[in-house]
Motif scaffolding. Structure first.
Motif, PDB file in Angstrom:
ATOM      1  N   PHE A  57       0.832  -1.211   0.000  1.00 30.37           N
ATOM      2  CA  PHE A  57       0.000   0.000   0.000  1.00 30.37           C
ATOM      3  C   PHE A  57       0.860   1.252   0.000  1.00 30.37           C
ATOM      4  CE2 PHE A  57      -1.914   3.392   2.533  1.00 30.37           C
ATOM      5  CZ  PHE A  57      -3.028   3.669   1.774  1.00 30.37           C
ATOM      6  N   PHE A  58       1.894   1.285   0.829  1.00 31.64           N
ATOM      7  CA  PHE A  58       2.740   2.472   0.892  1.00 31.64           C
ATOM      8  C   PHE A  58       3.600   2.614  -0.361  1.00 31.64           C
ATOM      9  CE2 PHE A  58       1.559   2.783   5.290  1.00 31.64           C
ATOM     10  CZ  PHE A  58       1.729   4.118   5.600  1.00 31.64           C
ATOM     11  N   PHE A  59       3.960   1.510  -0.997  1.00 24.91           N
ATOM     12  CA  PHE A  59       4.692   1.602  -2.264  1.00 24.91           C
ATOM     13  C   PHE A  59       3.833   2.281  -3.325  1.00 24.91           C
ATOM     14  CE2 PHE A  59       5.574  -0.201  -6.460  1.00 24.91           C
ATOM     15  CZ  PHE A  59       6.890   0.199  -6.631  1.00 24.91           C
ATOM     16  N   VAL A  60       2.593   1.838  -3.427  1.00 22.66           N
ATOM     17  CA  VAL A  60       1.687   2.463  -4.396  1.00 22.66           C
ATOM     18  C   VAL A  60       1.451   3.929  -4.033  1.00 22.66           C
ATOM     19  CG1 VAL A  60      -0.627   2.386  -5.388  1.00 22.66           C
ATOM     20  CG2 VAL A  60       0.601   0.252  -4.925  1.00 22.66           C
ATOM     21  N   ALA A  61       1.278   4.189  -2.724  1.00 23.07           N
ATOM     22  CA  ALA A  61       1.066   5.569  -2.297  1.00 23.07           C
ATOM     23  C   ALA A  61       2.283   6.433  -2.605  1.00 23.07           C
ATOM     24  CB  ALA A  61       0.762   5.600  -0.799  1.00 23.07           C
ATOM     25  N   ALA A  62       3.486   5.883  -2.434  1.00 24.86           N
ATOM     26  CA  ALA A  62       4.700   6.653  -2.729  1.00 24.86           C
ATOM     27  C   ALA A  62       4.776   7.008  -4.206  1.00 24.86           C
ATOM     28  CB  ALA A  62       5.935   5.857  -2.306  1.00 24.86           C
ATOM     29  N   VAL A  63       4.450   6.048  -5.071  1.00 22.27           N
ATOM     30  CA  VAL A  63       4.491   6.322  -6.514  1.00 22.27           C
ATOM     31  C   VAL A  63       3.467   7.384  -6.887  1.00 22.27           C
ATOM     32  CG1 VAL A  63       4.114   5.318  -8.793  1.00 22.27           C
ATOM     33  CG2 VAL A  63       5.365   4.027  -7.051  1.00 22.27           C
ATOM     34  N   VAL A  64       2.257   7.256  -6.355  1.00 24.98           N
ATOM     35  CA  VAL A  64       1.192   8.193  -6.713  1.00 24.98           C
ATOM     36  C   VAL A  64       1.480   9.587  -6.161  1.00 24.98           C
ATOM     37  CG1 VAL A  64      -1.256   8.703  -6.426  1.00 24.98           C
ATOM     38  CG2 VAL A  64      -0.524   6.366  -6.881  1.00 24.98           C
ATOM     39  N   ILE A  65       1.859   9.671  -4.891  1.00 25.20           N
ATOM     40  CA  ILE A  65       2.107  10.973  -4.276  1.00 25.20           C
ATOM     41  C   ILE A  65       3.291  11.669  -4.939  1.00 25.20           C
ATOM     42  CG2 ILE A  65       2.817  12.112  -2.142  1.00 25.20           C
ATOM     43  CD1 ILE A  65       1.208  10.045  -0.616  1.00 25.20           C
ATOM     44  N   ARG A  66       4.352  10.901  -5.221  1.00 28.87           N
ATOM     45  CA  ARG A  66       5.499  11.511  -5.882  1.00 28.87           C
ATOM     46  C   ARG A  66       5.120  12.056  -7.249  1.00 28.87           C
ATOM     47  NH1 ARG A  66      10.488   7.881  -7.823  1.00 28.87           N
ATOM     48  NH2 ARG A  66       8.785   7.108  -9.129  1.00 28.87           N
ATOM     49  N   SER A  67       4.360  11.285  -7.989  1.00 31.28           N
ATOM     50  CA  SER A  67       3.976  11.720  -9.324  1.00 31.28           C
ATOM     51  C   SER A  67       3.109  12.975  -9.275  1.00 31.28           C
ATOM     52  CB  SER A  67       3.239  10.589 -10.042  1.00 31.28           C
ATOM     53  OG  SER A  67       2.799  11.009 -11.318  1.00 31.28           O
ATOM     54  N   LEU A  68       2.094  12.978  -8.416  1.00 33.72           N
ATOM     55  CA  LEU A  68       1.182  14.118  -8.362  1.00 33.72           C
ATOM     56  C   LEU A  68       1.860  15.348  -7.773  1.00 33.72           C
ATOM     57  CD1 LEU A  68      -2.093  12.328  -7.163  1.00 33.72           C
ATOM     58  CD2 LEU A  68      -1.448  13.000  -9.485  1.00 33.72           C
ATOM     59  N   LEU A  69       2.590  15.165  -6.669  1.00 36.08           N
ATOM     60  CA  LEU A  69       3.196  16.316  -6.011  1.00 36.08           C
ATOM     61  C   LEU A  69       4.305  16.917  -6.863  1.00 36.08           C
ATOM     62  CD1 LEU A  69       3.316  18.096  -3.520  1.00 36.08           C
ATOM     63  CD2 LEU A  69       4.900  16.461  -2.486  1.00 36.08           C
ATOM     64  N   ILE A  70       5.164  16.084  -7.446  1.00 37.84           N
ATOM     65  CA  ILE A  70       6.244  16.609  -8.286  1.00 37.84           C
ATOM     66  C   ILE A  70       5.675  17.328  -9.504  1.00 37.84           C
ATOM     67  CG2 ILE A  70       8.214  15.970  -9.720  1.00 37.84           C
ATOM     68  CD1 ILE A  70       8.772  15.884  -6.736  1.00 37.84           C
ATOM     69  N   ARG A  71       4.635  16.766 -10.090  1.00 38.21           N
ATOM     70  CA  ARG A  71       4.023  17.427 -11.257  1.00 38.21           C
ATOM     71  C   ARG A  71       3.442  18.775 -10.863  1.00 38.21           C
ATOM     72  NH1 ARG A  71      -0.081  13.682 -14.346  1.00 38.21           N
ATOM     73  NH2 ARG A  71       1.845  12.430 -14.274  1.00 38.21           N
ATOM     74  N   PHE A  72       2.825  18.844  -9.680  1.00 40.75           N
ATOM     75  CA  PHE A  72       2.259  20.110  -9.215  1.00 40.75           C
ATOM     76  C   PHE A  72       3.360  21.137  -8.942  1.00 40.75           C
ATOM     77  CE2 PHE A  72       1.061  22.715  -5.499  1.00 40.75           C
ATOM     78  CZ  PHE A  72       0.027  23.444  -6.066  1.00 40.75           C
ATOM     79  N   LEU A  73       4.443  20.698  -8.302  1.00 43.33           N
ATOM     80  CA  LEU A  73       5.538  21.617  -8.014  1.00 43.33           C
ATOM     81  C   LEU A  73       6.256  22.064  -9.284  1.00 43.33           C
ATOM     82  CD1 LEU A  73       7.061  19.923  -4.822  1.00 43.33           C
ATOM     83  CD2 LEU A  73       5.590  21.934  -4.935  1.00 43.33           C
ATOM     84  N   GLN A  74       6.398  21.175 -10.252  1.00 44.07           N
ATOM     85  CA  GLN A  74       7.004  21.568 -11.520  1.00 44.07           C
ATOM     86  C   GLN A  74       6.168  22.613 -12.246  1.00 44.07           C
ATOM     87  OE1 GLN A  74       7.520  17.830 -13.545  1.00 44.07           O
ATOM     88  NE2 GLN A  74       9.590  17.512 -12.737  1.00 44.07           N
ATOM     89  N   ARG A  75       4.858  22.498 -12.125  1.00 40.88           N
ATOM     90  CA  ARG A  75       3.980  23.485 -12.750  1.00 40.88           C
ATOM     91  C   ARG A  75       4.170  24.847 -12.079  1.00 40.88           C
ATOM     92  NH1 ARG A  75      -2.031  21.648 -12.776  1.00 40.88           N
ATOM     93  NH2 ARG A  75      -0.959  19.917 -13.845  1.00 40.88           N
TER      94      ARG A  75
END
Length: 392
Positions: A57-75
């Motif tokens: 569960f935390f592996f999936v959460a890490a992938v999802v959170i990293r993807s969404l948060l990094i994309r938001f910060l890059q924007r």
């Protein structure tokens, strides 16, 4: 016969049944759909499977959170002009994933109820998280300082000459804080280590006093900046050359003979330094002394010298070359052709070329370059014919 009076044996903590995971998280069970509740009951009975489920569960959460948060910060960072935020977002990617992932691993190890090394494994997971943040902070500080050093007109404190010093200082602070956190995680008292390190430091200081002297001199050279990489310097000890590297222990010069000279910073710190590349302007001045014979047309001499200086391709146009008459010499009118060049190491060659041009032009225009002359006066000639004086 009823045994109502029989004393009931007290229960020990080991006899108390372990509370199931599902009972500790009733809200999650209520939120699960009916189709998933049997699977959860199975995990309730097998702690190993519960731990694996938490890790997944935390592996999936890490992938999802990293993807969404990094994309938001890059924007957000794309809307700014400074590259610093882009570096921070890029360096945040790995520690963010590592933190979420290994935090889940630590929870999974705890939920698995392993019979051995549970605490050690949890401490190891936390140590990995701390090490990940230390590594990313190292990389971020180096990249940010390099970027700010390239645009030091906006950040006067961060310049190419101060980047190594600031980079080393920041890394030392990060290393100290990270080491302290790791000691605390593993239950080690850092005060005792600091006391031991102080005693060892005193011994090392006496043993390596020359090295420490060079290091401290390197700090002061980087802060005071009597020269920088690319400058042409002369030392009162006789060394001269172009500065190719400034380190904490030594400075390297490349001489005119293409020989690299490594000088300890302690020697340079106590030496008189002549920086020929210093000053408010990047140019350095050369002076070519020229003598013209008395009776020469001084205006013509000045015009010839001025023309030679302006026609040389490596004499700067701004500041423009100039000619000055300095004095009435013993046997000549003394002039100087002043010009500005970019590289101090080219001074000898350019001066040679100017002298060659001056001699050719003076010879073509009939201007005499005086030289030492000696006139011999004979007060009395001996008698002709060898006649002897009376009395001989």
């Amino acid at each position: 016969m009823n045994n109502t009076g029989a004393e009931t044996e007290p229960t020990t903590p080991s006899d108390t049944p372990t509370e199931p995971i599902a009972d500790r998280l009733p809200d999650i069970i209520d939120w699960l759909p009916e189709s998933l509740k049997p699977g959860w009951q199975l995990l309730d009975q097998v702690p190993i499977l519960a731990g694996l489920a938490i890790v997944v569960f935390f592996f999936v959460a890490a992938v999802v959170i990293r993807s969404l948060l990094i994309r938001f910060l890059q924007r957000l960072s794309s809307e700014t002009e400074t590259p610093v935020d882009n570096i921070l977002v890029d360096c945040l990617r790995k520690p963010l994933f590592t933190t979420i992932m290994y935090f889940g691993v630590a929870l999974g190890i705890t939920a698995s109820q392993l019979p051995f090394a549970t605490e050690a494994l949890v401490n190891l997971c936390i140590s990995v998280i701390i090490a990940s943040w230390m590594r990313s902070t190292f990389l971020a500080s180096t990249r940010i300082l390099k970027t700010l050093g390239d645009v030091h007109d906006r950040f006067p404190v961060v310049e190419p000459r101060t980047v190594p010093l600031l980079d080393l200082s920041i890394k030392l602070v990060i290393l100290l804080l990270g080491s302290y956190a790791l000691l605390v995680v593993w239950g080690i008292n850092p005060i005792g280590w600091l006391a031991s390190a102080g005693i060892v430091g005193i011994a090392v200081g006496f043993a390596a006093k020359d090295t420490l002297s060079n290091v401290f001199s390197g700090f002061f050279i980087l802060i005071d900046a009597p020269y920088k990489v690319g400058d042409y310097v002369n030392l009162d000890t006789g060394e001269r050359g172009c500065v190719t590297h400034i380190g904490l222990r030594s400075t390297r010069l490349l001489s005119r003979e293409d020989i690299e000279i490594t000088l300890p910073n302690a020697v340079i710190a106590n030496a008189k330094i002549v920086n020929e590349s210093g000053g408010n302007k990047p140019h350095i001045r050369i002076a070519v002394a020229v003598g013209a014979a008395y009776g020469s047309d001084v205006d013509q001499v000045c015009d010839i010298l001025q023309q030679i200086g302006e026609q040389h391709p490596e004499i700067a146009a701004d500041p423009a070359p100039r000619v000055r008459m300095r004095k009435f010499g013993a046997s000549s009118l003394d002039f100087e052709l002043l010009g500005w060049i970019l590289k101090p190491e080219d001074r000898g060659r350019i001066k040679h070329e100017l002298l060659m041009s001056i001699y050719k032009q003076f010879r073509a225009q009939g201007i005499e370059i005086p030289y030492a002359k000696s006139d011999l006066y004979i007060k009395e000639l001996p008698p002709i014919g060898g006649t002897s004086s009376p009395g001989e």
